[in-house]
Design a protein around this motif. Structure first.
Motif, short mmCIF file in Angstrom:
data_model
loop_
_atom_site.label_atom_id
_atom_site.label_comp_id
_atom_site.label_asym_id
_atom_site.label_seq_id
_atom_site.Cartn_x
_atom_site.Cartn_y
_atom_site.Cartn_z
N ASP A 148 -5.57 16.84 4.28
CA ASP A 148 -5.98 15.80 5.22
C ASP A 148 -6.76 14.71 4.46
N ASN A 149 -7.96 15.02 4.00
CA ASN A 149 -8.80 14.06 3.25
C ASN A 149 -8.87 12.72 3.98
N ALA A 150 -9.31 12.74 5.20
CA ALA A 150 -9.60 11.56 6.03
C ALA A 150 -8.37 10.90 6.65
N ARG A 151 -7.19 11.49 6.44
CA ARG A 151 -6.01 10.89 7.06
C ARG A 151 -6.09 11.02 8.59
N THR A 152 -6.65 12.10 9.09
CA THR A 152 -6.75 12.23 10.55
C THR A 152 -7.72 11.20 11.13
N GLU A 153 -8.70 10.78 10.32
CA GLU A 153 -9.60 9.71 10.78
C GLU A 153 -8.80 8.41 10.97
N ILE A 154 -7.91 8.15 10.04
CA ILE A 154 -7.09 6.93 10.13
C ILE A 154 -6.16 7.04 11.34
N LEU A 155 -5.63 8.24 11.54
CA LEU A 155 -4.73 8.47 12.67
C LEU A 155 -5.43 8.18 14.00
N ALA A 156 -6.73 8.47 14.03
CA ALA A 156 -7.47 8.31 15.28
C ALA A 156 -7.72 6.84 15.62
N ASP A 157 -7.55 5.96 14.65
CA ASP A 157 -7.80 4.54 14.89
C ASP A 157 -6.45 3.87 15.13
N GLU A 158 -6.18 3.54 16.37
CA GLU A 158 -4.83 3.07 16.72
C GLU A 158 -4.41 1.84 15.93
N GLU A 159 -5.39 0.96 15.63
CA GLU A 159 -5.02 -0.25 14.90
C GLU A 159 -4.89 -0.01 13.40
N GLY A 160 -5.62 0.96 12.89
CA GLY A 160 -5.53 1.27 11.46
C GLY A 160 -4.41 2.24 11.14
N ARG A 161 -3.89 2.93 12.17
CA ARG A 161 -2.95 4.03 11.99
C ARG A 161 -1.73 3.67 11.14
N GLN A 162 -1.25 2.44 11.30
CA GLN A 162 -0.04 2.07 10.56
C GLN A 162 -0.22 2.18 9.04
N THR A 163 -1.47 2.22 8.58
CA THR A 163 -1.72 2.42 7.15
C THR A 163 -1.03 3.70 6.65
N LEU A 164 -0.99 4.71 7.52
CA LEU A 164 -0.40 6.00 7.12
C LEU A 164 1.11 5.92 6.96
N ASN A 165 1.72 4.85 7.43
CA ASN A 165 3.18 4.72 7.30
C ASN A 165 3.62 4.46 5.87
N CYS A 166 2.65 4.14 5.01
CA CYS A 166 2.96 3.73 3.63
C CYS A 166 3.77 4.80 2.90
N LEU B 8 -10.00 5.73 3.85
CA LEU B 8 -10.13 7.08 3.30
C LEU B 8 -11.59 7.44 3.07
N GLN B 9 -12.42 6.39 2.90
CA GLN B 9 -13.86 6.60 2.76
C GLN B 9 -14.56 6.57 4.11
N GLU B 10 -13.77 6.57 5.17
CA GLU B 10 -14.31 6.51 6.53
C GLU B 10 -15.28 5.33 6.70
N MET B 11 -14.99 4.23 6.02
CA MET B 11 -15.74 2.98 6.08
C MET B 11 -17.18 3.11 5.55
N HIS B 12 -17.45 4.17 4.79
CA HIS B 12 -18.79 4.30 4.22
C HIS B 12 -18.92 3.58 2.88
N PRO C 86 -14.27 4.99 -5.34
CA PRO C 86 -14.77 3.98 -4.41
C PRO C 86 -16.24 4.16 -4.06
N ARG C 87 -16.74 5.39 -4.23
CA ARG C 87 -18.13 5.63 -3.83
C ARG C 87 -19.12 5.01 -4.81
N THR C 88 -18.65 4.80 -6.05
CA THR C 88 -19.58 4.28 -7.06
C THR C 88 -19.09 2.96 -7.66
N ALA C 89 -17.92 2.50 -7.24
CA ALA C 89 -17.33 1.30 -7.85
C ALA C 89 -18.15 0.05 -7.51
#
Lengths: 226, 215, 485
Positions: free
Chosen positions: C297-315, C352-356, C8-11
């Motif tokens: 982890d690899n940015a999963r805790t970042e997703i966990l910290a975002d209450e609205e994005g958190r459900q992504t981790l349920n996949c 996972l790219q922390e929106m970068h 994703p960083r170079t795509a």
């Protein structure tokens, strides 16, 4: 829509200050810009016995997102008004079938028509086959089912511009399916899908037209094709 | 001093959640989770057996129903039909299952190559699930270690009808007490649909699976 | 797309990548066929479950509950797995995880590993790192083998080679396995893979896997698969290394009664996939003598910290959203520039790219909701897409042409007078673009700038001479009534 509702004996009012529900802004990521439009909606419509909307995606915007937006705005009186108002907001076909319990509204439309199930109506509002029930009760109509009934037409608001190529490919499938039905017109409960589909049908120089469900239900002489 | 990864991750989780959950609170919340789905099957035993057979047939498994007294003959019949002459058996499999005239090798910790040299394997099962047509094997007497029911190309599994349950939740409940054992759910022969979504039997696991249901 | 890893960083942006892929009619045909088949199979086996919605609700609640108590369950898993003879490692990111794997493989004395298909190892590009460290990875899932031998990239979570048809696969196998006379039926191709890999299964001493579920209560690990390649990798090597995202933990063994119903029916349209393996640490006399699990982890805790994005981790990585998505079905998976394609990729990858990176992915959806409808754990993907779009808008700042246009429109919508003026102005402004068609109706066939995408294949009907509002007010005047309120 006004004609149908008045024919059924209802009084229709049109608050002149109404503009847009804010869906385009909200769905594109401009939440802040959509907030005042929620307040405007509540101010314009509060106290209405029922709010009837001719586009399913606008209703989905109100039902799915307005409560969350109101929470963000954080004005208790706004939230209270919204909570009173929302249960009385209906998509047009839903108002007829669910609130009024009607399927036959006395329309006459002797044309071959196919129905496109708009995504928001289908999935967010759960319209089911309500719109088709209304259509089947129209006198003279030849209702034909489209292949891929539940497939998106590819509009998706700014998606059609931001991902024009993918959107076009989705649209091409939809128009092919419409043309395969040999219908004279394609109807739906959502103006945005209809505008999108009509744009391609016109570009392809086909005589097939789009027509809003309300226009069919309003027809008593059957003369109009869109 | 740099914190270690474990401490860093756990602390990031706690700050993301804004709390430090306790095992007690987690257990209480877990107990209150909604479970509005079918836990226990309705239907008679014979309906369950019928469903199991139907599901197994769906996976192209052959099924033979026998009375306990005819078990050995049933095994002989299936092995003859498959032309299997050299069979692996796990430790602890009852001799009452083994017909004459077949070369049975007991898995006493054979090498992978030795397992590969066996044309088939005969095992029992801990239970079978009617709804999904699954057999559940664990590393116990009569079922053996996991590789044993994997490397040979043919698997003949003997299941007592008393061990047939209706649903996945019933199976999981029954397995709870032995959840720590190595456990394998087997639903039909090895298969793939990776090429044009065409289901093909047998890629790496046994290409052929037969079941004998013992009444 | 083949050759270079999906990163994703170079795509390229989604519209650019989609443009390229949509020119490949063979690929589109293959994707269409495969997704049609899986969707139909799924619909059949889901339709026979009267309690499906109850199961989905249970799955959703269970996953939400797990994320809310993630620290507790990870610690429980670690304790119980360790007690059963496993060794638990923690990795903050992909780099740490790769270093741990490489060190463990080297310590096991191997210079080759057999691998079970694992999205997590794809996410961190483990194979590239192994090769750079002199370790040869053999992918053993048929589709992953096709990808690896074809120097290609996965395009689907469950069926990573679905963009290839049998002729294309045959060419890869003929060339890479040196089988000039190979037939082209799926059976021929699967047989070739069986022979090619059997020797590796019997001799390679180290296995690498992902995990579907880590069971906190028992310390057990569950892997769900079809071919038996997974069981080979889990039971024949002497050392097994499992890499799992921290989101893969489930509280209890009993929870499998929900997940093992939801996953196979959603993923492959089967009542149960051929093999589920559950093991707990090391089982003497059965399988590997050494078992390592890496919690990444690899940015999963970042997703966990975002209450609205958190459900992504349920996949639970079933891929049902990909099969149902009308956008994915047009472009295939590579357009998403990430091993996580389709709707779930559109929300997972940017986070996972922390929106970068990957800012165009949240817009790669018409928000039709087909993904949410099929998701076995009810992740409201459209809602998360909109949430991420909001983040992108904030990142892009207030002065881009789109932001200015959006603010301008919002200003118009906030005032009746401005709205009326805009309707009048719109009719004037569009005049130079409007052409009459054969029926005397006005249509626009070309639009400038950002709106040009519309008129590639569509016309736009001119604004009506009389708006609803005009009609309404004229009628009210005729009746002598008021305009409304």
């Amino acid at each position: 829509m006004v004609r149908v509702l008045e024919r059924l004996g209802h009084t229709v009012e049109f608050p002149a200050g109404q503009t847009c529900c804010g869906q385009m802004h909200y769905n594109t990521g401009y939440q802040a810009e959509a907030m005042p439009l929620l307040e405007r909606f509540v101010a314009q419509f509060k106290g209405a016995e029922a709010v009837v909307v001719p586009s399913s995606s606008c209703v989905a915007m109100m039902r799915d997102h307005y409560p969350i937006m109101a929470e963000h705005i954080g004005k208790p009186e706004l939230t209270a008004e919204l909570n009173k108002l929302l249960p009385n907001v209906y998509e047009f076909s839903e108002f007829l079938t669910k609130r009024l319990g009607l399927t036959d509204v006395g329309a006459y439309y002797p044309h071959k028509v196919t129905y496109h199930a708009s995504c928001h109506g289908l999935r967010n509002l759960g319209l089911g086959d309500g719109p088709q029930q209304l259509l089947r009760a129209v006198k003279g109509i030849d209702l034909v089912e489209i292949a891929g009934l539940e497939q998106c037409c590819g509009f998706g608001g700014t998606f059609a511009v931001k991902n024009a190529e993918v959107s076009s490919a989705m649209l091409a499938e939809k128009t092919n399916a419409i043309l395969n039905t040999k219908a004279e017109a394609c109807t739906a409960c959502d103006n945005s899908c209809l505008m999108h589909i009509q744009g391609a049908l016109h570009r392809q120089r086909t005589p097939v037209r789009t027509i809003h469900l309300a226009e069919i239900l309003a027809s008593e002489d059957g003369a109009v094709i869109a | 001093m740099a914190t270690d990864a474990r401490t860093a991750i756990l602390s990031k989780i706690r700050s993301a959640l804004g709390t430090k959950a306790t095992p007690e609170a987690a257990a209480a919340a877990w107990a209150g989770l909604p479970r509005d789905y079918v836990r226990v099957s309705t239907g008679t035993k014979s309906e369950l057996i019928e469903r199991l057979i139907d599901r197994l047939h769906d996976y192209d498994a052959q099924v033979l129903e026998v009375e306990a007294t005819d078990l050995k003959a049933g095994v002989a019949k299936m092995l003859t039909a498959r032309g299997a002459t050299k069979m692996l058996i796990p430790l602890g499999l009852s001799n009452a299952l083994l017909p004459e005239g077949v070369d049975f090798t007991v898995d006493t910790g054979l090498s992978a190559a030795e397992l590969d040299a066996c044309g088939g394997v005969l095992t029992e099962a801990t239970l079978a699930i009617a709804e999904t047509g699954s057999l559940v094997l664990q590393n116990v007497a009569g079922q053996g270690r996991r590789a044993g029911s994997l490397v040979p190309d043919y698997h003949l599994c003997v299941v007592d009808v008393a061990k047939v349950v209706g649903t996945v939740p019933e199976a999981i409940s029954a397995l709870q007490a032995t959840a720590g054992l190595a456990t394998t759910f087997i639903s039909g022969p090895s298969a793939t649909a990776d090429i044009e979504m065409t289901r093909i039997k047998g890629v790496h696991g046994p290409r052929f699976l037969d079941v004998i249901l013992v009444h | 797309m083949s050759g270079t890893a999906l990163d994703p960083r170079t795509a390229p942006t989604f519209p650019m990548a989609a443009h390229k892929l949509m020119g490949d009619t063979q690929l589109r045909k293959n994707v269409r066929h495969a997704t049609d088949v899986i969707q139909n199979k799924r619909a059949k086996v889901v339709g026979e479950m009267p309690d499906w919605q109850g199961l989905r609700e249970a799955g959703k609640s269970l996953r939400e509950h797990t994320m809310k108590h993630l620290d507790v369950y990870l610690e429980q898993f670690e304790r119980n797995c360790t007690a059963a003879g496993g060794v638990v490692h923690w990795a903050r990111n992909g780099e740490e995880a790769k270093r741990i794997v490489i060190d463990l493989v080297k310590a096991s004395g191997s210079n080759e590993v057999i691998k079970i298909k694992s999205m997590t190892t794809e996410e961190i590009q483990l194979n590239t790192a192994l090769e750079a460290a002199g370790i040869r990875p053999y992918e053993t899932d048929l589709a992953e083998l096709i990808i690896q031998l074809g120097k290609d990239q996965p395009s689907h979570i469950v069926v990573p080679a679905l963009h290839k048809n049998r002729q294309q696969i045959r060419e890869i196998f003929q060339r890479e396995m040196n089988l000039p006379d190979l037939g082209n039926t799926p059976q021929d191709l699967a047989d070739a893979a069986r022979l090619f890999l059997r020797e590796k299964f019997l001799k390679v001493k180290t296995g690498v896997s992902g995990a579907n579920f880590l069971i906190a209560e028992t310390g057990g690990v569950c892997v769900v698969e079809s071919e038996g390649n997974g069981r080979m990798c889990l039971t024949l090597p002497e050392t097994l290394i499992t890499i799992a995202g921290i989101d893969k933990v489930v509280p209890r063994f009993q929870d499998l009664e929900v997940l093992l119903q939801l996953l196979p029916r959603s993923a492959t349209g089967e009542r149960m996939n051929p093999y589920n393996s559950v093991w707990t640490g090391v089982h003497p006399g059965d399988g590997p003598k050494a078992f390592h699990v890496i919690l990444m982890d690899n940015a999963r805790t970042e997703i966990l910290a975002d209450e609205e994005g958190r459900q992504t981790l349920n996949c639970i990585r079933c891929g049902a959203c990909q099969n149902a998505c009308p956008v994915y079905r047009q472009t295939g998976g590579h357009a998403y520039g990430s091993v996580y394609a389709g709707p779930i990729g559109a929300i997972l990858t940017p986070q996972l790219q922390e929106m970068h990176h990957a800012q165009t992915l949240p817009y790669a959806s018409s928000l039709c909701g087909a993904c949410y409808e099929v998701c076995p754990v009810k992740i409201n993907i459209p809602e998360v897409l909109i949430h991420l779009r909001n983040k992108v808008v904030k990142q892009n700042g207030p002065f881009g042409p789109e932001a200015l246009a959006m603010r301008g429109m919002a200003m118009i919508f906030r005032s009746e007078a401005r709205f009326r003026a805009a309707q009048r102005f719109g009719r004037m402004a569009e005049t130079p673009l409007v052409r009459k068609d054969g029926n005397g109706e006005g249509w626009i066939g070309w639009l400038p700038g950002l709106l040009g995408g519309w008129t590639q294949v569509r016309d736009l009907q001119e604004m009506p001479k009389e708006t609803f509002r005009d009609w309404w007010e004229k009628r009210a005047d005729a009746k002598g009534g008021k305009h409304g309120n």
